[in-house]
Design a protein around this motif. Structure first.
Motif: not given
Length: 376
Positions: A219-230
């Protein structure tokens, strides 16, 4: 040399250069609009040439989407008190007698430090024997040891603590300030906490991607999304491999632009107008603002929506046409999203070829005059 001969030489030279230009063509940065349109399916080519409209923007405007599946987001946090194979325990045992089983003469407490849980999940405690530690909490292990020793020494008191061990670990590599293997402990049970423990990312956070490999799933995610989407701040599992990468997307700029090269994305979303600006804009002395093309291999799903037909199968070659001189042209270019692997091509203005032709003819006349002068 008479006037007739001089004129003949000049005419001959001009004829030769014009014939050469007709046969070989003048130097240029790429195909013109007519040649691109000739590759259309309507002209027996293999590409769909599409003028960008608001409807086309809506169909083709698919931004890259990253995120963890339910296999990752649905996993509960690892219990911080759950003991696993490889963990290290510290045991302190008090005995209510002066000369106990474990304590030496004059002491009533025994400390067993760095007791490692073996691969089968067991530890050994003198007089208590082999005890199953894995999948138990320190409190459960304390009760087991107390029960084992109670029959041999009066009212034993036992304390069990878990030290940081290598039983539950993750590995972190890539664009991170502290690559290595880290134990999953109480403060680092989630992805963001573990990344912070490793020193944070070493690239621009807005362009950092975090990949987690767990068994056979990725799975991959944008680093910023880790904080925007808990929900993306997933609970970690033993053996997780975490890779931090900089955004690898790029597009190719060709033709009458300020730069002709492979260009990395500088933002998460990039419009055609921003892509042109990123390479220095259109060349003011040669670019044709009516001939901005974006070449892309589209999935059949998107191609069907763009073309308004349902008989397309497989990946399709689409050439999107942007005319910046139209009343809505700049807005359409601003809203048209560039995707990874796109080619942005800008044609030269028609007058450029005329200018080159005239320059070549003028140069030829000068050459003819030189030949005439030499012949006199």
């Amino acid at each position: 040399m008479n006037i007739f001969t001089s004129r003949t030489l000049r005419a001959t030279a001009i004829f030769c250069i014009v014939a050469s230009l007709s046969a070989c063509g003048l130097p240029r940065s790429g195909p013109n609009k007519k040649e691109i349109f000739s590759g259309s399916v309507l002209e027996q080519g293999d590409s769909f040439v599409v003028s960008v409209t608001d409807r086309v923007n809506q169909a083709a405007g698919v931004a890259p989407s990253l995120g963890f599946s339910s296999d990752f987001t649905g996993a509960a946090s690892v219990g911080s008190d759950t003991i696993r194979a490889g963990d290290v325990l510290s045991l302190t045992i008090w005995e209510n007698v002066d000369d106990g089983l474990l304590a030496g003469q004059g002491a009533n407490a025994t400390v067993l430090s760095e007791v490692q849980v073996d691969g089968a999940g067991f530890i050994f405690v003198p007089y208590a024997g082999r005890i199953k530690a894995a999948d138990n909490s320190p409190e459960a292990i304390r009760r087991i040891i107390t029960e084992k020793l109670d029959a041999q020494t009066p009212d034993p008191q036992v304390m069990v603590t878990r030290a940081a061990g290598d039983g539950a670990t993750v590995s972190i590599t890539g664009k991170i300030n502290g690559q290595g293997v880290y134990a999953i402990e109480r403060p680092t049970r989630t992805l963001t906490a573990m990344l912070a423990q490793a020193g944070g990312v070493s690239v621009e956070p807005s362009l950092a991607q975090v990949k987690v490999i767990r068994g056979g799933k990725t799975g991959s995610v944008w680093f910023d999304d880790l904080f925007q989407y808990p929900r993306y701040d997933i609970a970690l599992r033993n053996g997780d491999r975490i890779l931090v990468e900089a955004d690898q997307r790029s597009f190719t700029a060709l033709g009458a632009t300020g730069a002709q090269s492979r260009v990395p994305f500088e933002t998460r979303t990039l419009s055609a107008l921003e892509a042109i600006a990123q390479v220095g804009g259109l060349q003011t002395n040669s670019a044709d603002p009516t001939g901005v093309f974006v070449l892309r291999n589209e999935t059949d799903e998107i191609a069907k929506q763009v073309m308004g037909r349902d008989d397309l199968i497989g990946t399709q070659r689409l050439i999107y046409v942007l005319n910046l001189t139209e009343p809505n042209g700049l807005f359409l270019a601003r809203d048209f999203l560039i995707r990874d692997g796109d080619t942005v091509y800008v044609t030269e203005a028609p007058f450029v070829q005329w200018s080159k032709t005239l320059s070549a003819i003028t140069g030829t006349i000068g050459t003819a005059d030189s030949l005439r002068d030499l012949g006199q």
